[in-house]
Design a protein around this motif. Sequence first.
Motif, PDB file in Angstrom:
ATOM      1  N   ALA A  69       0.938  -1.270   0.027  1.00  0.00           N
ATOM      2  CA  ALA A  69       0.000  -0.035   0.053  1.00  0.00           C
ATOM      3  C   ALA A  69       0.912   1.375   0.255  1.00  0.00           C
ATOM      4  O   ALA A  69       2.036   1.320   0.625  1.00  0.00           O
ATOM      5  CB  ALA A  69      -0.835   0.131   1.275  1.00  0.00           C
ATOM      6  N   TRP A  70       0.015   2.178  -0.540  1.00  0.00           N
ATOM      7  CA  TRP A  70       0.900   3.753  -0.315  1.00  0.00           C
ATOM      8  C   TRP A  70      -0.212   4.702   0.588  1.00  0.00           C
ATOM      9  O   TRP A  70      -1.399   4.513   0.171  1.00  0.00           O
ATOM     10  CB  TRP A  70       1.029   4.381  -1.681  1.00  0.00           C
ATOM     11  N   PHE A  71       0.470   5.205   1.317  1.00  0.00           N
ATOM     12  CA  PHE A  71      -0.374   6.100   2.276  1.00  0.00           C
ATOM     13  C   PHE A  71       0.306   7.453   2.127  1.00  0.00           C
ATOM     14  O   PHE A  71       1.246   7.536   1.684  1.00  0.00           O
ATOM     15  CB  PHE A  71      -0.288   5.579   3.986  1.00  0.00           C
ATOM     16  N   ARG A  72      -0.514   8.584   2.469  1.00  0.00           N
ATOM     17  CA  ARG A  72       0.415   9.979   2.558  1.00  0.00           C
ATOM     18  C   ARG A  72      -0.310  10.440   3.691  1.00  0.00           C
ATOM     19  O   ARG A  72      -1.632  10.463   4.117  1.00  0.00           O
ATOM     20  CB  ARG A  72       0.010  10.558   1.301  1.00  0.00           C
ATOM     21  N   GLN A  73       0.542  11.313   4.275  1.00  0.00           N
ATOM     22  CA  GLN A  73       0.203  12.305   5.435  1.00  0.00           C
ATOM     23  C   GLN A  73       0.609  13.746   5.146  1.00  0.00           C
ATOM     24  O   GLN A  73       1.887  14.126   5.019  1.00  0.00           O
ATOM     25  CB  GLN A  73       0.805  11.813   6.567  1.00  0.00           C
ATOM     26  N   ASP A 121      -3.833   8.768   5.328  1.00  0.00           N
ATOM     27  CA  ASP A 121      -4.694   8.500   4.539  1.00  0.00           C
ATOM     28  C   ASP A 121      -4.111   7.430   3.463  1.00  0.00           C
ATOM     29  O   ASP A 121      -2.959   7.262   2.867  1.00  0.00           O
ATOM     30  CB  ASP A 121      -5.395   9.770   3.833  1.00  0.00           C
ATOM     31  N   ILE A 122      -5.219   6.432   3.222  1.00  0.00           N
ATOM     32  CA  ILE A 122      -4.794   5.700   2.281  1.00  0.00           C
ATOM     33  C   ILE A 122      -4.929   6.326   0.656  1.00  0.00           C
ATOM     34  O   ILE A 122      -5.448   7.064   0.655  1.00  0.00           O
ATOM     35  CB  ILE A 122      -5.657   4.295   2.297  1.00  0.00           C
ATOM     36  N   SER A 178      -9.705  10.387  -4.303  1.00  0.00           N
ATOM     37  CA  SER A 178      -8.999  11.632  -4.581  1.00  0.00           C
ATOM     38  C   SER A 178      -7.911  11.294  -5.697  1.00  0.00           C
ATOM     39  O   SER A 178      -7.398  12.362  -6.144  1.00  0.00           O
ATOM     40  CB  SER A 178      -8.455  12.199  -3.413  1.00  0.00           C
ATOM     41  N   VAL A 179      -7.477  10.160  -6.047  1.00  0.00           N
ATOM     42  CA  VAL A 179      -6.561   9.830  -7.028  1.00  0.00           C
ATOM     43  C   VAL A 179      -6.861   9.006  -8.218  1.00  0.00           C
ATOM     44  O   VAL A 179      -5.982   8.692  -8.848  1.00  0.00           O
ATOM     45  CB  VAL A 179      -5.223   9.322  -6.190  1.00  0.00           C
ATOM     46  N   SER A 196      -6.382  -3.087   3.902  1.00  0.00           N
ATOM     47  CA  SER A 196      -6.980  -2.023   5.119  1.00  0.00           C
ATOM     48  C   SER A 196      -6.661  -0.595   4.517  1.00  0.00           C
ATOM     49  O   SER A 196      -5.501  -0.150   4.107  1.00  0.00           O
ATOM     50  CB  SER A 196      -6.253  -2.390   6.209  1.00  0.00           C
ATOM     51  N   THR A 197      -7.682   0.388   5.119  1.00  0.00           N
ATOM     52  CA  THR A 197      -7.421   1.729   4.598  1.00  0.00           C
ATOM     53  C   THR A 197      -6.821   2.399   5.824  1.00  0.00           C
ATOM     54  O   THR A 197      -6.610   3.506   5.700  1.00  0.00           O
ATOM     55  CB  THR A 197      -8.745   2.449   4.327  1.00  0.00           C
TER      56      THR A 197
END
Length: 120
Positions: free
Chosen positions: A35-39, A46-47, A63-64, A103-104
Amino acid sequence: QVQLVESGGGLVQAGDSLVLSCAASGGTISNYVMAWFRQAPGKERDIVATINWTTSSTYYADSVKGRFTISRDNAKNQVYLRMNDLKPEDTAVYYCAAQPRMSTRQADYWGQGTQVTVSS
């Protein structure tokens, strides 16, 4: 123990593209969903996207969708996130993660993160 190392972040302009890479080692990588998340500053993590290492099934945050693509290279144990048409709101620290199941929110292993900054 899985180790994850991200690379490819940087400063770009709105509308540009960028590819993030995540090198995975240790453990049995094929057992995980990657997974890639970002903050973003002051916000929760967020996922962004996930990919099942074995089936290649994917998930994208709304959003992506249509702009980002997650992929993996089994031979190299690498996961990629291609980001097109970047927007200032994509500015964040991006984290690679390994999950036992999609999982998100949760992951068993995290990379150190790579900064992506999109200027307007």
